[in-house]
Design a protein around this motif. Structure first.
Motif, mmCIF file in Angstrom:
data_model
loop_
_atom_site.group_PDB
_atom_site.id
_atom_site.type_symbol
_atom_site.label_atom_id
_atom_site.label_comp_id
_atom_site.label_asym_id
_atom_site.label_seq_id
_atom_site.Cartn_x
_atom_site.Cartn_y
_atom_site.Cartn_z
ATOM 1 N N LEU A 195 -3.650 30.912 -44.638
ATOM 2 C CA LEU A 195 -5.092 32.001 -44.787
ATOM 3 C C LEU A 195 -4.733 33.329 -45.011
ATOM 4 O O LEU A 195 -5.807 34.283 -44.925
ATOM 5 N N LEU A 196 -3.795 33.832 -44.291
ATOM 6 C CA LEU A 196 -2.750 35.100 -43.851
ATOM 7 C C LEU A 196 -1.687 35.260 -45.004
ATOM 8 O O LEU A 196 -1.042 34.746 -44.753
ATOM 9 N N VAL A 197 -1.728 36.397 -45.499
ATOM 10 C CA VAL A 197 -0.239 36.785 -46.439
ATOM 11 C C VAL A 197 0.366 38.228 -45.427
ATOM 12 O O VAL A 197 -0.775 39.378 -45.331
ATOM 13 N N THR A 241 -5.939 35.714 -47.137
ATOM 14 C CA THR A 241 -6.081 34.733 -48.050
ATOM 15 C C THR A 241 -8.000 34.059 -49.033
ATOM 16 O O THR A 241 -8.641 34.529 -48.284
ATOM 17 N N PRO A 242 -8.111 34.426 -50.492
ATOM 18 C CA PRO A 242 -9.232 33.456 -50.667
ATOM 19 C C PRO A 242 -10.204 32.447 -49.514
ATOM 20 O O PRO A 242 -11.108 32.248 -49.047
ATOM 21 N N GLU A 243 -8.825 31.514 -49.292
ATOM 22 C CA GLU A 243 -8.957 30.443 -47.760
ATOM 23 C C GLU A 243 -9.246 30.893 -46.457
ATOM 24 O O GLU A 243 -10.191 30.439 -45.859
ATOM 25 N N GLY A 244 -8.685 31.893 -46.236
ATOM 26 C CA GLY A 244 -8.623 32.454 -44.888
ATOM 27 C C GLY A 244 -9.752 33.269 -44.973
ATOM 28 O O GLY A 244 -10.805 33.233 -43.740
ATOM 29 N N GLU A 245 -10.564 34.351 -46.346
ATOM 30 C CA GLU A 245 -11.620 34.419 -46.355
ATOM 31 C C GLU A 245 -12.853 33.557 -45.627
ATOM 32 O O GLU A 245 -14.005 33.370 -44.672
ATOM 33 N N MET A 246 -12.822 32.635 -46.402
ATOM 34 C CA MET A 246 -13.801 31.302 -45.911
ATOM 35 C C MET A 246 -13.247 30.198 -44.428
ATOM 36 O O MET A 246 -14.485 30.203 -44.581
ATOM 37 N N LEU A 257 -20.023 34.025 -48.803
ATOM 38 C CA LEU A 257 -18.655 33.945 -48.337
ATOM 39 C C LEU A 257 -17.528 35.326 -48.685
ATOM 40 O O LEU A 257 -17.236 35.429 -47.270
ATOM 41 N N GLU A 258 -17.736 35.582 -49.526
ATOM 42 C CA GLU A 258 -16.298 36.829 -49.960
ATOM 43 C C GLU A 258 -16.828 37.913 -49.415
ATOM 44 O O GLU A 258 -15.856 38.719 -48.545
ATOM 45 N N GLU A 259 -17.898 38.472 -49.118
ATOM 46 C CA GLU A 259 -18.662 39.870 -48.520
ATOM 47 C C GLU A 259 -19.058 39.453 -47.744
ATOM 48 O O GLU A 259 -19.423 40.461 -46.385
#
Length: 307
Positions: free
Chosen positions: A49-51, A60-65, A137-139
Motif C-alpha cells: 500500500l505504501l512505498v 501505490t495504486p492499491e494504497g490510493e484505493m 478514486l485517483e483524485e
C-alpha cells in the motif's frame, strides 16, 4: 489498536502526513507501532500500500484505493454513531472533496459555497476546478461535477442542469471576418476546438428546411481543454467556439457574444451531473451538498438562487 477501524485510522493518518513518525505523534503511538499496523494491513491484503521514495512515503495504486474506501468506512461509522446519538438526524460533518469543471464550478458552485458552509459549519470543503476527465478514486474526490454520460456504471449521478451547446463569436470578430450564413461558410473562419482525448473537430448541424443532420469539419489555430479559456478567447475576438449555453447566456444577453447559425443548431441536450460513488449509506455531507446544489441551481442553466 487491534481492530480494523483502528488500523484504517492509522493508515489514513500515515497517508495524509506521508510519515510514520508524524502519524505516530498525532496518534500518540511510536513510529514502529504505526509501521507494524500498516504492515499488518498489507499482510492481510497481500499487497503493498505504501512505498518509500526520495519524497518520503508514497501511496501505490492499491494504497490510493484503500485510502478512499477506508475513509468512507470510518465516515459511515461516524455518521451511524452520531445519527443514533441524535435520534436519527446526524448533522453533516468532515472533509468533503468536490471537483467541478472550471466554467460550471466558477459560475454555479462557487457562489453557493459560503451559504452551504454557513448552514453546515462542521463540513470542511476541499474544492478543486479542472476540466479534464477525472477518476473519483485517483483524485480522492467525493463528488465530481461533469457534463456528458457516466464513465463508470458503478457511479451514481444526480442531474443539476440540462442545457445545449451553441456556436458563439464576438461582434468584433464578426465585423472582421463576416457572419456565416451556412455551415459551409465555416471553412473561412477560425474555429476554436477542444483537445479532449477524442478531439472535437466536427460540429453538428440540422438543416432547418429538410431536418437533415449534417456535420462540418472545422479548423482553427487554437485548441484547449478548458471551456472557460475558450470563452475568454471568444470574447477577445480570436475566433468562434461551440460552448454550453449555460456558460455563455450572460454574454449573449449582454451582447458581448453573438450566436452563430442559430437556425442550424441541433440543440443537442447537454446534461450536467453531480457524480459520486453509490453505496447504501451515503455520507451525510455528500448528500447534503448535492441536495443543496439541486435546490439552488436552476435546472435549465438560468443561474442560481443564493440562499
Amino acid at each position: 489498536m487491534d481492530n480494523r477501524a483502528g488500523e484504517m485510522e492509522v493508515f489514513i493518518r500515515v497517508a495524509e502526513l506521508r510519515s510514520f513518525s508524524e502519524a505516530g505523534r498525532k496518534l500518540h503511538l511510536s513510529p514502529s507501532a504505526v509501521s507494524k499496523l500498516v504492515t499488518r494491513i498489507e499482510d492481510r491484503l497481500a499487497t503493498r500500500l505504501l512505498v518509500r521514495s526520495t519524497r518520503g512515503l508514497q501511496l501505490t495504486p492499491e494504497g490510493e484505493m484503500y485510502l478512499v474506501r477506508a475513509q468512507r468506512v470510518l465516515d459511515e461509522i461516524d455518521d451511524a454513531e452520531r445519527a443514533v446519538a441524535s435520534g436519527g438526524k446526524a448533522a453533516p460533518r468532515g472533509r468533503l472533496r468536490v471537483n467541478a469543471s472550471i466554467a460550471f464550478g466558477v459560475m454555479y458552485v462557487q457562489p453557493l459555497i459560503p451559504a452551504f458552509l454557513e448552514r453546515y459549519p462542521e463540513v470542511e470543503l476541499d474544492f478543486s476546478l479542472t476540466d479534464g476527465i477525472i477518476d473519483l478514486l485517483e483524485e480522492r474526490a467525493d463528488i465530481a461535477i461533469r457534463s456528458g454520460s457516466l464513465p463508470d456504471s458503478s457511479l451514481k449521478a444526480r442531474k443539476l442542469v440540462e442545457s445545449s451547446r451553441t456556436i458563439v463569436a464576438s461582434p468584433e470578430y464578426i465585423a472582421k471576418r463576416g457572419l456565416p450564413r451556412h455551415p459551409d461558410d465555416l471553412v473561412d473562419h477560425n474555429c476554436l476546438r477542444f483537445n479532449f482525448p477524442i478531439p472535437m473537430s466536427e460540429w453538428p448541424f440540422i438543416n432547418p428546411e429538410t431536418g437533415e443532420r449534417i456535420g462540418r469539419t472545422i479548423t482553427g489555430n487554437f485548441q484547449c481543454d478548458s471551456g472557460a479559456a475558450m470563452r475568454r478567447l471568444c470574447l477577445s475576438g480570436l475566433g468562434m467556439a461551440r460552448l454550453g449555453r449555460f456558460h455563455v447566456q450572460g454574454d449573449l444577453k449582454a451582447g458581448t457574444l453573438v450566436e452563430i447559425l442559430p437556425d442550424w443548431n441541433p440543440n443537442e441536450e447537454q446534461l450536467i451531473h453531480a457524480i459520486f460513488a453509490g453505496h447504501e449509506h451515503l455520507a451525510a455531507r455528500i448528500r447534503a451538498f448535492i441536495d443543496f446544489l439541486v435546490n439552488h441551481i436552476d435546472p435549465y442553466g438560468n443561474g442560481i438562487r443564493i440562499p
